[in-house]
Every structure is written in structure tokens, then in C-alpha cells.
Scaffold this motif. Structure first.
Motif, short mmCIF file in Angstrom:
data_model
loop_
_atom_site.label_atom_id
_atom_site.label_comp_id
_atom_site.label_asym_id
_atom_site.label_seq_id
_atom_site.Cartn_x
_atom_site.Cartn_y
_atom_site.Cartn_z
N VAL A 8 0.83 -1.30 -0.01
CA VAL A 8 0.04 -0.10 -0.04
C VAL A 8 0.85 1.33 0.04
O VAL A 8 0.79 2.38 -0.93
CB VAL A 8 -0.90 -0.02 1.33
CG1 VAL A 8 -1.52 1.40 1.30
CG2 VAL A 8 -1.94 -1.07 1.06
N LEU A 9 1.98 1.17 0.88
CA LEU A 9 2.70 2.28 1.01
C LEU A 9 3.39 2.62 -0.47
O LEU A 9 3.60 3.72 -0.94
CB LEU A 9 3.87 2.07 2.12
CG LEU A 9 4.79 3.48 2.24
CD1 LEU A 9 4.16 4.59 2.85
CD2 LEU A 9 6.04 2.84 3.28
N GLY A 10 3.94 1.48 -1.07
CA GLY A 10 4.45 1.53 -2.37
C GLY A 10 3.54 2.16 -3.36
O GLY A 10 4.15 3.12 -4.36
N VAL A 11 2.35 1.64 -3.51
CA VAL A 11 1.24 2.15 -4.50
C VAL A 11 0.98 3.84 -4.14
O VAL A 11 1.00 4.49 -5.15
CB VAL A 11 -0.10 1.40 -4.32
CG1 VAL A 11 -0.85 2.04 -4.91
CG2 VAL A 11 0.22 -0.17 -4.74
N VAL A 12 1.00 4.04 -2.90
CA VAL A 12 0.72 5.61 -2.49
C VAL A 12 1.79 6.28 -2.81
O VAL A 12 1.59 7.45 -3.78
CB VAL A 12 0.48 5.72 -1.17
CG1 VAL A 12 0.43 7.21 -0.50
CG2 VAL A 12 -1.03 5.05 -0.69
N VAL A 13 3.18 5.96 -2.50
CA VAL A 13 3.98 6.76 -3.03
C VAL A 13 4.47 6.93 -4.24
O VAL A 13 4.53 8.02 -5.28
CB VAL A 13 5.51 6.29 -2.31
CG1 VAL A 13 6.92 6.84 -2.79
CG2 VAL A 13 5.53 6.59 -0.79
N GLY A 14 4.37 5.80 -5.30
CA GLY A 14 4.36 5.82 -6.51
C GLY A 14 3.40 6.71 -7.19
O GLY A 14 3.71 7.22 -8.15
N SER A 15 2.17 6.59 -6.69
CA SER A 15 1.20 7.34 -7.43
C SER A 15 1.20 8.91 -7.13
O SER A 15 1.35 9.66 -7.91
CB SER A 15 -0.35 6.77 -6.91
OG SER A 15 -0.53 5.69 -6.98
N VAL A 16 1.96 9.27 -5.81
CA VAL A 16 2.13 10.71 -5.50
C VAL A 16 3.29 11.27 -6.52
O VAL A 16 3.17 12.19 -7.17
CB VAL A 16 2.47 10.92 -4.15
CG1 VAL A 16 3.08 12.26 -4.00
CG2 VAL A 16 1.33 10.75 -3.42
N VAL A 17 4.60 10.43 -6.54
CA VAL A 17 5.60 10.77 -7.32
C VAL A 17 5.13 10.85 -8.95
O VAL A 17 5.44 11.78 -9.53
CB VAL A 17 6.63 9.69 -7.32
CG1 VAL A 17 7.71 9.94 -8.38
CG2 VAL A 17 7.47 9.84 -5.81
N GLY A 18 4.50 9.82 -9.53
CA GLY A 18 4.08 9.86 -10.95
C GLY A 18 3.09 11.08 -11.13
O GLY A 18 3.45 11.76 -12.13
N LEU A 23 2.52 16.28 -13.33
CA LEU A 23 1.74 17.71 -13.35
C LEU A 23 2.77 18.79 -13.54
O LEU A 23 2.69 19.74 -14.21
CB LEU A 23 1.39 17.81 -12.09
CG LEU A 23 -0.06 17.09 -11.79
CD1 LEU A 23 -0.67 17.04 -10.51
CD2 LEU A 23 -1.31 17.69 -12.74
N LEU A 24 4.23 18.53 -13.24
CA LEU A 24 5.23 19.63 -13.15
C LEU A 24 5.55 19.74 -14.49
O LEU A 24 6.01 20.76 -14.92
CB LEU A 24 6.24 19.16 -12.06
CG LEU A 24 5.88 19.31 -10.55
CD1 LEU A 24 6.99 18.86 -9.70
CD2 LEU A 24 5.42 20.86 -10.40
N THR A 25 5.78 18.33 -15.35
CA THR A 25 6.16 18.60 -16.62
C THR A 25 5.10 19.11 -17.75
O THR A 25 5.50 19.22 -18.88
CB THR A 25 6.67 17.37 -16.97
OG1 THR A 25 5.75 16.39 -16.87
CG2 THR A 25 7.88 16.93 -16.26
N ALA A 26 3.91 19.07 -17.26
CA ALA A 26 2.87 19.64 -18.30
C ALA A 26 2.73 21.00 -18.34
O ALA A 26 2.84 21.75 -17.37
CB ALA A 26 1.46 18.88 -18.00
N PRO A 27 2.63 21.62 -19.58
CA PRO A 27 2.58 23.02 -19.95
C PRO A 27 1.06 23.32 -19.50
O PRO A 27 0.38 23.61 -20.40
CB PRO A 27 2.86 23.19 -21.17
CG PRO A 27 2.52 21.92 -21.86
CD PRO A 27 2.64 20.94 -20.85
N ASN A 28 0.95 23.83 -18.13
CA ASN A 28 -0.44 24.22 -17.97
C ASN A 28 -0.24 25.41 -17.13
O ASN A 28 0.76 25.96 -16.43
CB ASN A 28 -1.14 23.13 -16.91
CG ASN A 28 -1.57 22.06 -17.70
OD1 ASN A 28 -1.84 21.80 -18.69
ND2 ASN A 28 -1.42 20.85 -17.00
N SER A 29 -1.25 26.05 -16.98
CA SER A 29 -1.56 27.33 -16.14
C SER A 29 -1.60 26.93 -14.64
O SER A 29 -1.82 25.97 -14.37
CB SER A 29 -2.61 28.22 -16.43
OG SER A 29 -3.93 27.69 -16.06
N GLY A 30 -1.26 28.02 -13.69
CA GLY A 30 -1.15 27.68 -12.38
C GLY A 30 -2.54 27.17 -11.74
O GLY A 30 -2.79 26.54 -11.24
N GLU A 31 -3.61 27.80 -12.54
CA GLU A 31 -5.17 27.41 -12.06
C GLU A 31 -5.44 25.93 -12.54
O GLU A 31 -5.96 25.09 -11.84
CB GLU A 31 -6.16 28.49 -12.81
CG GLU A 31 -7.47 28.15 -12.22
CD GLU A 31 -8.44 29.06 -12.54
OE1 GLU A 31 -9.66 28.78 -13.11
OE2 GLU A 31 -8.45 30.13 -12.66
#
Length: 125
Positions: A8-18, A23-31
């Protein structure tokens, strides 16, 4: 249960990191970014809750199954014990009778051997 928690911890951490990387690499506005983070956070929270519920159900099922198995084994061993005792009680009187018959057969065979030996000695003499 340690392996379950690790999974469960691995799934949660992997999901958060992924989710964070995508989200950080996608070219989106702040909103849009905040909306996606909120959406991903909500999905992750739902997934964690679902995993927890599934884990609890699995734990309850395993407990129930082990109790039923223990009761079944106890009943089965008791049934086997009763069957063996019954078999012993049924066989014991017959065992003595069979032994007596075998002794009679052995005696008859000895008598026949003696008669055969004595008649063979008479024909030689």
C-alpha cells in the motif's frame, strides 16, 4: 501484514511521485495545475481508502476462513477417532475367531503332514 502495508505504501508513494512528475512537466497554467493536483489528490485519497477497505475485508475473510478451518479440522479429527474406535470394537471379536480358525487349520495341516509321513514310511518299509 507487513507485506500488505509495504504494498500500500509503495502504491501511494508511486502514485504521488508519478502524479507530481506528470503535473510538473505538463505545460499548464497555475489554475489548471492546482485543479489537476486537487483532482489527483482526490483520486489518490479514494484509491488509498479503497485499498484500506479491501485490506480489511481480506483480513476479515482470512480470519473467518481460518476459524472455520480449525473447527472443521477439529470435527474431522473427532470423527476419525470415533470411526477408528468403532472399527476396533467391530474387529476385535472377529479377530479372536479368525485366530482360532487359523490355529485349527494349522493343526489340520500338521495332522495331514504326519499322516503323509507315516504312510510314506510304511510304503518304504
Amino acid at each position: 501484514m507487513v507485506n500488505g502495508k509495504s504494498l500500500v505504501l509503495g502504491v501511494v508513494v508511486g502514485s504521488v511521485v508519478g502524479a507530481s512528475i506528470s503535473l510538473l512537466t505538463a505545460p499548464n497554467s497555475g489554475e489548471e495545475f492546482r485543479g489537476k493536483v486537487k483532482d489527483q489528490s482526490s483520486r489518490l485519497k479514494d484509491l488509498a481508502n479503497q485499498l484500506q477497505e479491501d485490506g480489511m475485508r481480506l483480513k476479515e475473510q482470512i480470519t473467518k476462513t481460518s476459524r472455520e478451518g480449525a473447527a472443521l479440522m477439529k470435527d474431522l479429527s473427532q470423527d476419525i477417532k470415533v470411526s477408528v474406535e468403532s472399527w476396533k470394537d467391530t474387529i476385535e471379536p472377529h479377530q479372536e475367531s479368525l485366530q482360532n480358525h487359523l490355529m485349527q487349520i494349522e493343526d489340520s495341516i500338521k495332522e495331514l503332514e504326519e499322516k503323509m509321513n507315516s504312510s510314506s514310511n510304511q510304503t518304504k518299509g
